[in-house]
Scaffold this active site. Structure first.
Site, PDB file in Angstrom:
ATOM      1  N   HIS A  72       8.746  -3.964  -3.606  1.00 55.88           N
ATOM      2  CA  HIS A  72       7.959  -4.193  -2.393  1.00 55.88           C
ATOM      3  C   HIS A  72       8.873  -4.712  -1.289  1.00 55.88           C
ATOM      4  O   HIS A  72       9.885  -5.372  -1.556  1.00 55.88           O
ATOM      5  CB  HIS A  72       6.861  -5.221  -2.686  1.00 55.88           C
ATOM      6  CG  HIS A  72       6.017  -5.575  -1.495  1.00 55.88           C
ATOM      7  ND1 HIS A  72       5.202  -4.660  -0.866  1.00 55.88           N
ATOM      8  CD2 HIS A  72       5.874  -6.747  -0.814  1.00 55.88           C
ATOM      9  CE1 HIS A  72       4.589  -5.263   0.145  1.00 55.88           C
ATOM     10  NE2 HIS A  72       4.988  -6.518   0.198  1.00 55.88           N
ATOM     11  N   CYS A 109       4.783  -0.230   2.794  1.00 51.28           N
ATOM     12  CA  CYS A 109       5.287  -1.580   3.103  1.00 51.28           C
ATOM     13  C   CYS A 109       6.611  -1.566   3.859  1.00 51.28           C
ATOM     14  O   CYS A 109       6.813  -2.386   4.768  1.00 51.28           O
ATOM     15  CB  CYS A 109       5.392  -2.410   1.835  1.00 51.28           C
ATOM     16  SG  CYS A 109       6.470  -1.699   0.563  1.00 51.28           S
ATOM     17  N   ASP A 132       0.807  -1.221   0.000  1.00 52.29           N
ATOM     18  CA  ASP A 132       0.000   0.000   0.000  1.00 52.29           C
ATOM     19  C   ASP A 132       0.839   1.270   0.000  1.00 52.29           C
ATOM     20  O   ASP A 132       0.340   2.351   0.293  1.00 52.29           O
ATOM     21  CB  ASP A 132      -0.939   0.008   1.220  1.00 52.29           C
ATOM     22  CG  ASP A 132      -0.175  -0.099   2.535  1.00 52.29           C
ATOM     23  OD1 ASP A 132       1.075  -0.164   2.509  1.00 52.29           O
ATOM     24  OD2 ASP A 132      -0.830  -0.121   3.595  1.00 52.29           O
TER      25      ASP A 132
END
Length: 289
Positions: free
Chosen positions: A269, A153, A150
């Site tokens: 990520h 992370c 989102d």
């Protein structure tokens, strides 16, 4: 008839509302990806096209299902159209307009095929990356712990490994404050990721403000600040490069993050880690004391 018309109107209003909500979501996605990051923006635009196509298909299916449920309603509409004066009908599209529409349809089809091929390519990279990370973490008796993708992370992965309670908002605020107080330590490493050109001091301070105000991605600058704030090393494990340890001058047990290049459709990520199994050697997850 009135019930079917009312239901049709409600469906159209819902479709319009869903389209507005999707556009707001798309705008948020665009705002979260820096314009300088061409790779992320390319993937983001592919995701936007997919979301719009999925919604268009969903709405079309709902309209078709409604028409099947209320065929009489369509008959009355057809009759009303037949009674209309032909002079009031919209003009037929010209030959040039039809050619433009066909070219546009072919272009959309090509773009969809390109998007599908790129998604398959990305899935292959993702699988390879996950297998490598699983082996690296397994040697440390660890496994990945999924963190929501989102924009927060990196901070959530740090938060997950702290023994004390702290919010993501607090971590972001403290990171920005530390970087603003130590501009000279960070500014030499603050540059355009595409060209390598250095940014100005004002650009850097604006960047720090965005850390607090938005769900901007965190990277090595923010990790460096967090290692100083927490006075703890932070180890970043990645699939295709050696692990990076930030804050090696500190002696506490490091926090461990997993950096994934292909994990998410929007780009890079960070995940956290957890013990591979209860009671295993080294089974306690990294914690800050």
């Amino acid at each position: 008839m009135e019930d079917s018309q009312s239901e049709h109107q409600r469906m159209i209003r819902r479709h319009n509302r869903e389209k507005k909500e999707l556009q707001a979501r798309i705008q948020s996605m665009k705002n979260s990806v820096p314009r300088s990051d061409k790779k992320r923006r390319k993937q983001m635009l592919l995701d936007v096209a997919r979301l719009e196509a999925e919604m268009e298909q969903k709405h079309q299916q709902e309209l078709e299902k409604f028409q099947e449920s209320f065929p009489g309603n369509l008959d009355s509409v057809t009759e009303d159209l037949a009674k209309m004066d032909l002079e009031n009908q919209p003009p037929r599209p010209s030959r040039a307009q039809r050619r433009r529409e066909r070219r546009a349809a072919l272009a959309r089809e090509r773009q969809e095929r390109i998007a599908e091929a790129e998604m398959e390519h990305l899935a292959s990279f993702r699988k390879d990356e996950e297998e490598k990370l699983r082996a690296i973490l397994g040697a440390k008796n660890l496994e990945m712990k999924d963190i929501p993708a989102d924009g927060h992370c990196m901070y959530r992965a740090i938060q997950d490994q702290l023994v004390f309670s702290v919010t993501v908002e607090s971590l972001r605020r403290r990171t920005a404050e530390y970087m603003q107080k130590h501009v000279d330590d960070f500014l030499p490493f603050f540059s355009d990721p595409e060209t390598g050109d250095s940014y100005s001091r004002d650009d850097f301070l604006s960047y720090c403000d965005d850390i607090v105000r938005s769900a901007s991605w965190g990277g090595q600058l923010e990790l460096r600040a967090l290692s100083h704030i927490l006075q703890t090393p932070i180890e970043v494990i990645q699939a295709n490069s050696p692990a990076v340890v930030i804050g090696e001058e500190y002696t506490k047990r490091p926090l461990i993050l997993v950096y994934m290049r292909y994990a998410c459709s929007l780009g890079e990520h960070y995940n956290s880690v957890k013990p591979l199994e209860a009671g295993a050697v080294g089974g306690a997850p990294p914690r800050l004391f």
